[in-house]
Design a protein around this motif. Structure first.
Motif, PDB file in Angstrom:
ATOM      1  N   GLU A  39       0.902  -1.280   0.007  1.00  0.00           N
ATOM      2  CA  GLU A  39       0.056   0.016   0.186  1.00  0.00           C
ATOM      3  C   GLU A  39       0.855   1.265  -0.095  1.00  0.00           C
ATOM      4  O   GLU A  39       0.610   2.117  -0.881  1.00  0.00           O
ATOM      5  N   GLN A  40       1.885   1.247   0.843  1.00  0.00           N
ATOM      6  CA  GLN A  40       2.937   2.542   0.931  1.00  0.00           C
ATOM      7  C   GLN A  40       3.475   2.678  -0.385  1.00  0.00           C
ATOM      8  O   GLN A  40       3.705   3.810  -0.843  1.00  0.00           O
ATOM      9  N   LEU A  41       3.852   1.647  -0.957  1.00  0.00           N
ATOM     10  CA  LEU A  41       4.692   1.787  -2.084  1.00  0.00           C
ATOM     11  C   LEU A  41       3.710   2.323  -3.608  1.00  0.00           C
ATOM     12  O   LEU A  41       4.009   3.431  -3.945  1.00  0.00           O
ATOM     13  N   TRP A  42       2.374   1.911  -3.290  1.00  0.00           N
ATOM     14  CA  TRP A  42       1.416   2.466  -4.307  1.00  0.00           C
ATOM     15  C   TRP A  42       1.255   4.204  -4.036  1.00  0.00           C
ATOM     16  O   TRP A  42       1.060   4.818  -5.139  1.00  0.00           O
ATOM     17  N   VAL A  43       1.452   4.271  -2.846  1.00  0.00           N
ATOM     18  CA  VAL A  43       1.094   5.843  -2.542  1.00  0.00           C
ATOM     19  C   VAL A  43       2.244   6.533  -2.862  1.00  0.00           C
ATOM     20  O   VAL A  43       2.225   7.610  -3.443  1.00  0.00           O
ATOM     21  N   GLU A  44       3.293   6.257  -2.554  1.00  0.00           N
ATOM     22  CA  GLU A  44       4.747   6.977  -2.617  1.00  0.00           C
ATOM     23  C   GLU A  44       4.955   7.089  -4.107  1.00  0.00           C
ATOM     24  O   GLU A  44       5.317   8.135  -4.602  1.00  0.00           O
ATOM     25  N   ARG A  45       4.917   6.091  -4.766  1.00  0.00           N
ATOM     26  CA  ARG A  45       5.169   5.956  -6.077  1.00  0.00           C
ATOM     27  C   ARG A  45       4.212   6.624  -7.239  1.00  0.00           C
ATOM     28  O   ARG A  45       4.667   7.159  -8.134  1.00  0.00           O
ATOM     29  N   LEU A  46       2.982   6.521  -6.931  1.00  0.00           N
ATOM     30  CA  LEU A  46       2.082   6.947  -8.079  1.00  0.00           C
ATOM     31  C   LEU A  46       0.741   7.926  -7.211  1.00  0.00           C
ATOM     32  O   LEU A  46       0.104   7.857  -8.040  1.00  0.00           O
ATOM     33  N   SER A  47       0.903   8.106  -5.939  1.00  0.00           N
ATOM     34  CA  SER A  47      -0.072   8.922  -5.475  1.00  0.00           C
ATOM     35  C   SER A  47      -1.615   8.303  -5.561  1.00  0.00           C
ATOM     36  O   SER A  47      -2.447   9.060  -5.811  1.00  0.00           O
ATOM     37  N   SER A  48      -1.686   7.035  -5.120  1.00  0.00           N
ATOM     38  CA  SER A  48      -2.710   6.206  -5.589  1.00  0.00           C
ATOM     39  C   SER A  48      -3.671   6.376  -4.400  1.00  0.00           C
ATOM     40  O   SER A  48      -3.238   6.484  -3.297  1.00  0.00           O
ATOM     41  N   ASN A  49      -4.920   6.182  -4.671  1.00  0.00           N
ATOM     42  CA  ASN A  49      -5.974   5.952  -3.685  1.00  0.00           C
ATOM     43  C   ASN A  49      -6.146   4.543  -3.330  1.00  0.00           C
ATOM     44  O   ASN A  49      -6.565   3.758  -4.221  1.00  0.00           O
ATOM     45  N   VAL A  50      -5.510   4.159  -2.218  1.00  0.00           N
ATOM     46  CA  VAL A  50      -5.645   2.500  -2.130  1.00  0.00           C
ATOM     47  C   VAL A  50      -6.594   2.083  -0.935  1.00  0.00           C
ATOM     48  O   VAL A  50      -6.737   2.914   0.187  1.00  0.00           O
TER      49      VAL A  50
END
Length: 209
Positions: free
Chosen positions: A163-174
């Motif tokens: 989850e953290q990588l999706w947010v950090e790398r792509l500013s994703s809504n997880v």
């Protein structure tokens, strides 16, 4: 009447257009009577998907979706390795547009991962291949990249790190959903709802979310 939303589904490793929730999602979206938009769903048959390669995936997606034809009525849905295939494709497509790249309507990544617990050689090729995340993100509107993860995925137990990588790398809504394993059920209302939220939310609301 608004333009038709075209949804392209990239399946999981060794998955076909007939597997998991893909046919159900197509039926549901194309038969909606309470939607302000209409949908056309394209379930992709990826080449040699029993042993997926990045190069073949990129070439195929660029044929199905020529970068210069991308627009706000196109939505990309990836499942597992299909999520990485979409990111590689978008990063490569961005190279064609030094300025003012076209943007898709949104991206939904289901059970997306950046590493797995017990990788084998063919999957290591995907794990180790660099992705220009910033370039890929240029083709996705702000707040229009949604990721669904499970807290008991048998392939990626470290869902919080993921989850953290999706947010950090792509500013994703997880969103972390309980007990969904690898999202391989025959139907999945959460996937349907997440996609409808991306496609049907007014632009102003999407930005504020």
């Amino acid at each position: 009447m608004s333009a038709t939303k075209h949804v392209y589904v990239v399946p999981r490793w060794a998955g076909s257009a007939h597997d998991d929730w893909y046919p159900w999602l197509k039926r549901q979206l194309e038969s909606l009577s309470d939607s302000p938009v209409t949908y056309e769903v394209h379930l992709l048959t990826m080449p040699a998907w029993d042993l997926p390669t990045i190069e073949q995936a990129n070439d195929y997606l660029a044929t199905v979706l020529p970068p210069r034809e991308l627009n706000e009525n196109i939505y990309l849905v990836g499942h597992s390795v299909g999520c990485l295939a979409i990111l590689h494709y978008l990063a490569q497509a961005a190279e064609q547009f030094p300025v003012h790249p076209p943007q898709v309507g949104g991206v939904l990544c289901v059970a997306g991962w950046f590493s797995v617990d017990s990788p084998w050689q063919d999957i290591l090729n995907w794990i180790h291949a660099p992705i220009d995340y910033e370039a890929a993100r240029r083709l996705i509107p702000a707040h229009k990249l949604t990721v669904l993860l499970s807290d008991d995925d048998p392939y990626t137990s470290g869902y919080q790190e993921n989850e953290q990588l999706w947010v950090e790398r792509l500013s994703s809504n997880v969103s972390i959903l309980p007990g969904r394993q690898h999202f391989s059920a025959q139907l999945d209302a959460d996937i349907l709802d997440a996609l409808r939220d991306l496609a049907e939310a007014p632009a102003a609301l999407a930005v504020e979310k």
